[in-house]
Design an enzyme around this catalytic site. Structure first.
Site, PDB file in Angstrom:
ATOM      1  CG  HIS A   1      -2.042   0.866   1.400  1.00 22.45           C
ATOM      2  ND1 HIS A   1      -3.671   0.980   1.345  1.00 22.45           N
ATOM      3  CD2 HIS A   1      -1.352   2.253   2.279  1.00 22.45           C
ATOM      4  CE1 HIS A   1      -3.907   2.042   0.764  1.00 22.45           C
ATOM      5  NE2 HIS A   1      -2.794   2.898   2.217  1.00 22.45           N
ATOM      6  CD  GLU A   2       1.857   3.382   3.861  1.00 20.51           C
ATOM      7  OE1 GLU A   2       1.862   4.893   3.792  1.00 20.51           O
ATOM      8  OE2 GLU A   2       0.706   3.099   4.942  1.00 20.51           O
TER       9      GLU A   2
ATOM     10  CG  HIS B   1       0.649   6.587  -0.460  1.00 16.92           C
ATOM     11  ND1 HIS B   1      -0.928   6.333  -1.286  1.00 16.92           N
ATOM     12  CD2 HIS B   1      -0.518   5.408   0.211  1.00 16.92           C
ATOM     13  CE1 HIS B   1      -2.155   6.478  -0.616  1.00 16.92           C
ATOM     14  NE2 HIS B   1      -1.438   5.806   0.746  1.00 16.92           N
TER      15      HIS B   1
ATOM     16  CB  CYS C   1      -7.919  -2.379  -5.199  1.00 16.90           C
ATOM     17  SG  CYS C   1      -5.610  -1.474  -5.430  1.00 16.90           S
TER      18      CYS C   1
ATOM     19  CB  CYS D   1      -3.472   0.741  -8.782  1.00 22.46           C
ATOM     20  SG  CYS D   1      -5.127   1.202  -7.653  1.00 22.46           S
TER      21      CYS D   1
END
Lengths: 175, 452
Positions: A128-129, A132, A144, A166
Site C-alpha cells: 500500500h505505501e 503511494h 485492491c 491501479c
C-alpha cells in the site's frame, strides 16, 4: 540495484524479515534489498501520546538512489499530529515510506499473537505505501490493496494486490 | 457526484494540520485546497464553490465560528465541519446549533474522519440533488405566460399577483376564449399551493348527477353503474386549487352541496356517510350574466356572493387590439417549434387585416387562425391569403360615394395583397393579362410596399 529497499529501524519482529522478503520477491515481483539501521528517534517521541511522530522519522531518512523506493519497518507506535495513529505513512510520489507493526499485531487488540496474520498485514501495508510512493491514491475497489484502511478490520478485508486500474496507473506513471 | 468532483477546503492556522489533512484527502482522491485564516478562506470562497469545509474553531483574527456564519450567508447549503480541541467542544456544539454539519476533535481518529467525510459527501450529494429536483419542479410549476402589452393585461397580471398569495375565492369573468383557464392556472402557479394539483371541472359538460359524482365522488353502489368507490375532484384537489369552469350551468341541488362544501371544506361522497375533509381553494369562471341568473332565481345568491369574493374580468380581444401583434408573434413561435416549419413572422397586410377582425372567439379563435395559416403557408411570412377569415370582404365595403376608378384601384390592391403581391396570380384572378395590370398599377400609382 533493488527497486525496493526495506530498512528495519527499531523493528523487533526479525523472525518475519526473511519470510516477507521472500513474499515480496515471489508474489510482488520486487527486486528487494534490506538492511538494518540505527536511528536516533528520541526527538520524534511525544510523551503525552507515548507515540512517535512518523513525519519526523521520515525526514531523517536519506535516500540511497532516486529510482529505488525505501520502506522502513518499525515496531514503534506511530502518529502524525492530526491523527491518533497511523499504520504507515508515505508522501505521494516520494522516496521513503514507513510502516509500523505495532498496531498490526493481534496482541494490540487483546487477541493471541499470530505471526501469519501479522505477516499478511505487514505485506499489505508495504504494498500500500509502495503504491503511494508510485503516485497511487486510495482506490474505491475494496479488494485492491490501495483501498483506504483506517481500522485493522479494513486492512484485513482488502486484498494484497493492485487492481487492474491501479496497475495501469503505475504503468502510465513509469512511461 | 464522484469522489474526485468533491472539493474540500481546509481552514486552519497550523501548517501541520493543513498539510497532513490535505495530504490525506488527496490520497483519498478528493480535490483539496487550504487556507491559513478566515480572510484567505473567504477569498477562495469568492472564486470557487466548495462542497465541504473543515474549519478550525480557534484561529487568530476572525475565528472559525464567525467564518462559519459568513460561509452560511454566502452558501447556506455548504457542509461545514468544525475542527476543535477537547477544550472547545462547547463551542463546537454551538456551531452545530448554528447549522454546522458536525465537528471533529484533534487529533482525529482516522476511522472517525473517514466516516465523517463519507457522510458529509452523502449530505452534499443529497443537497445538490434536492436543489436540482426543486429547480425541475419550479420549472414544471412555472406560471403560464399571459401574453399582451395592453394596460388591461398589465392590470390582470397585477390582480393575479395580488390574489395568488391568498386563499381567497376568485371568479374569472370574460367571453369564451379570453383565457379564463390560463388566468386560473397563473393564480395557482403563483400561490403557495403550486406543488399540489389544480383540478379543473368543466361544469357545463356534465349532467347534474354526473357533476355531483365528479365533484364529491361516490361510494361503491351509490347509483347504478357505481361499481367502485371513486374520489371526487374536491378530494383530489386537497392542498391545491379547484377550478370550476362554466359555473353558471350548475343545477340547484349541486349549488347547495357546493356552497356547503366550500364553506366547511367538508363533504361526503355520494352514497356515503364518511365525512371527507379537503383543503382546496376555489376559482370559478363564467361567460354568462350570473347577476341575471340570480335575479331569475336560477343561481343561488349566497353561492354567487361566496364565489364572487374577488373578480377578475377579462376584456374581449376586440377591445384590446394592441395585444394582437404580440399574441401573433407568440403563436407563430409556438407553432414554428411544434411544426418545425421555418415561418419568420407575418406580412404587414395580413397583420393589418387581423387587427381589424372582431375575433368573436377571442384568443382561442386567433390561435386557431394562426395554426391554420401556419399549416397552409408556403412562405416565410404569413400572408393575407393564408388566413381564412370570412369577414374580410365584409370589412372592405365599397361606399356608394366611390367612383369606378376608386373601386377598381381598391379591388386591385386587395387582390394583390391577398396574393402576396404576385402579379401573375393577381392578373389571373382579375381576368386581365400582366401588361394590363402593370398599366393599371401605373395609372393608379399603386406601389408594392417595401416590406410586402
Amino acid at each position: 540495484m533493488p527497486d525496493l529497499e526495506i530498512v528495519a529501524i527499531h523493528f523487533i519482529h526479525k523472525n518475519l524479515i526473511e519470510q516477507i522478503l521472500l513474499r515480496l520477491r515471489n508474489q510482488g515481483g520486487f527486486v528487494v534489498g534490506w538492511h538494518k539501521a540505527e536511528l536516533d528517534v528520541q526527538d520524534c517521541y511525544d510523551e503525552s501520546r507515548e507515540q512517535y511522530n512518523a513525519l519526523k522519522i521520515l525526514q531523517k531518512i536519506t535516500h540511497p538512489s532516486a529510482s529505488a523506493k525505501t520502506v522502513i519497518y518499525t515496531s514503534l507506535d506511530l502518529y502524525i499530529p492530526i491523527f491518533t495513529f497511523v499504520f504507515g505513512l508515505a508522501g505521494l510520489g516520494g522516496h521513503a515510506a514507513i510502516v509500523s507493526a505495532c498496531r498490526l499485531r493481534n496482541e494490540f487488540y487483546g487477541l493471541p499473537g499470530d505471526d501469519n496474520i501479522l505477516m499478511a498485514r505487514l505485506y499489505k501495508e508495504t504494498i500500500h505505501e509502495y503504491g503511494h510512493l508510485r503516485n497511487l491514491r486510495h482506490c474505491s475497489n475494496y479488494q485492491c490493496v490501495m483501498a483506504s484502511s483506517s481500522t485493522i478490520d479494513d486492512l484485513d478485508v482488502k486484498g494484497d494486490r493492485f487492481c487492474t486500474n491501479c496497475l495501469s496507473v503505475i504503468a502510465a506513471n513509469s512511461r | 457526484m464522484d469522489k474526485n468532483e468533491v472539493k474540500i477546503l481546509i481552514v486552519d492556522d497550523e501548517e501541520i494540520v493543513r498539510e497532513s489533512l490535505s495530504g490525506w484527502f488527496v490520497e483519498d482522491g478528493y480535490q483539496v485546497d487550504t487556507a491559513r485564516d478566515a480572510v484567505e478562506a473567504l477569498n477562495k470562497l469568492s472564486k470557487t464553490r466548495w462542497d465541504i469545509y473543515f474549519i478550525d474553531i480557534k484561529m487568530p483574527g476572525m475565528d472559525g465560528m464567525e467564518l462559519h456564519r459568513r460561509i452560511r450567508e454566502i452558501d447556506k447549503e455548504a457542509v461545514v465541519i468544525m475542527i476543535t480541541a477537547y477544550a472547545a467542544v462547547d463551542t463546537a456544539v454551538q456551531a452545530l446549533k448554528e447549522g454546522a454539519f458536525d465537528y471533529i476533535t484533534k487529533p482525529f481518529d482516522p476511522d472517525n474522519l473517514s466516516h465523517l467525510v463519507r457522510n458529509a459527501v452523502k449530505q452534499r450529494r443529497l443537497t445538490l440533488e434536492n436543489i436540482g429536483l426543486k429547480g425541475s419542479l419550479e420549472e414544471l410549476t412555472k406560471p403560464p405566460e399571459i401574453i399582451g402589452k395592453s394596460r388591461h393585461i398589465a392590470e390582470v397580471k397585477k390582480l393575479i399577483g395580488t390574489v395568488a398569495k391568498t386563499s381567497t375565492t376568485v371568479m374569472i369573468r370574460g367571453e369564451s376564449g379570453t383565457g379564463k383557464e390560463l388566468v386560473a392556472q397563473a393564480i395557482h402557479a403563483q400561490s403557495e399551493r403550486r406543488f399540489f394539483p389544480i383540478v379543473t371541472v368543466n361544469c357545463g359538460a356534465l349532467t347534474e348527477t354526473l357533476l355531483e359524482s365528479e365533484l364529491f365522488g361516490h361510494e361503491k353502489g351509490a347509483f347504478t353503474g357505481a361499481l367502485y368507490r371513486r374520489k371526487g375532484k374536491l378530494e383530489v384537489a386537497n392542498g391545491g386549487t379547484l377550478f370550476l369552469d362554466e359555473i353558471g350551468t350548475i343545477g340547484p341541488k349541486t349549488q347547495v352541496d357546493l356552497l356547503r362544501a366550500i364553506e366547511s371544506k367538508e363533504f361526503t361522497r355520494l352514497g356515503g356517510n364518511e365525512i371527507i375533509e379537503s383543503d382546496f381553494r376555489v376559482i370559478s369562471a363564467t361567460n354568462t350574466n350570473l347577476e341575471e341568473f340570480v335575479k331569475e332565481g336560477k343561481f343561488r345568491e349566497d353561492l354567487y356572493y361566496r364565489l364572487q369574493v374577488y373578480t377578475i374580468y377579462l376584456k374581449p380581444l376586440r377591445e384590446r387590439p394592441e395585444d394582437i401583434p404580440e399574441l401573433v408573434d407568440y403563436f407563430i413561435a409556438y407553432y414554428r417549434a411544434k411544426m418545425n416549419k421555418p415561418v419568420d413572422g407575418i406580412a404587414p397586410a395580413a397583420l393589418q387585416m387581423i387587427m381589424k377582425y372582431p375575433w368573436k372567439g377571442n384568443v382561442r379563435e386567433l390561435e386557431n387562425a394562426i395554426e391554420r395559416a401556419m399549416v397552409v403557408t408556403q412562405e416565410k411570412m404569413l400572408a393575407v391569403h393564408d388566413f381564412l377569415l370570412n369577414h374580410v370582404e365584409l370589412h372592405t365595403p365599397f361606399k356608394t360615394s366611390l367612383s369606378l376608378d376608386d373601386v377598381e384601384k381598391a379591388h386591385i390592391v386587395s387582390v394583390l395583397e391577398k396574393n402576396n403581391w404576385n402579379i401573375s396570380s393577381a392578373a389571373r384572378i382579375l381576368g386581365i393579362d400582366r401588361v394590363t395590370i402593370y398599366k393599371k398599377l401605373q395609372k393608379y400609382g399603386i406601389k408594392r410596399p417595401e416590406n410586402a
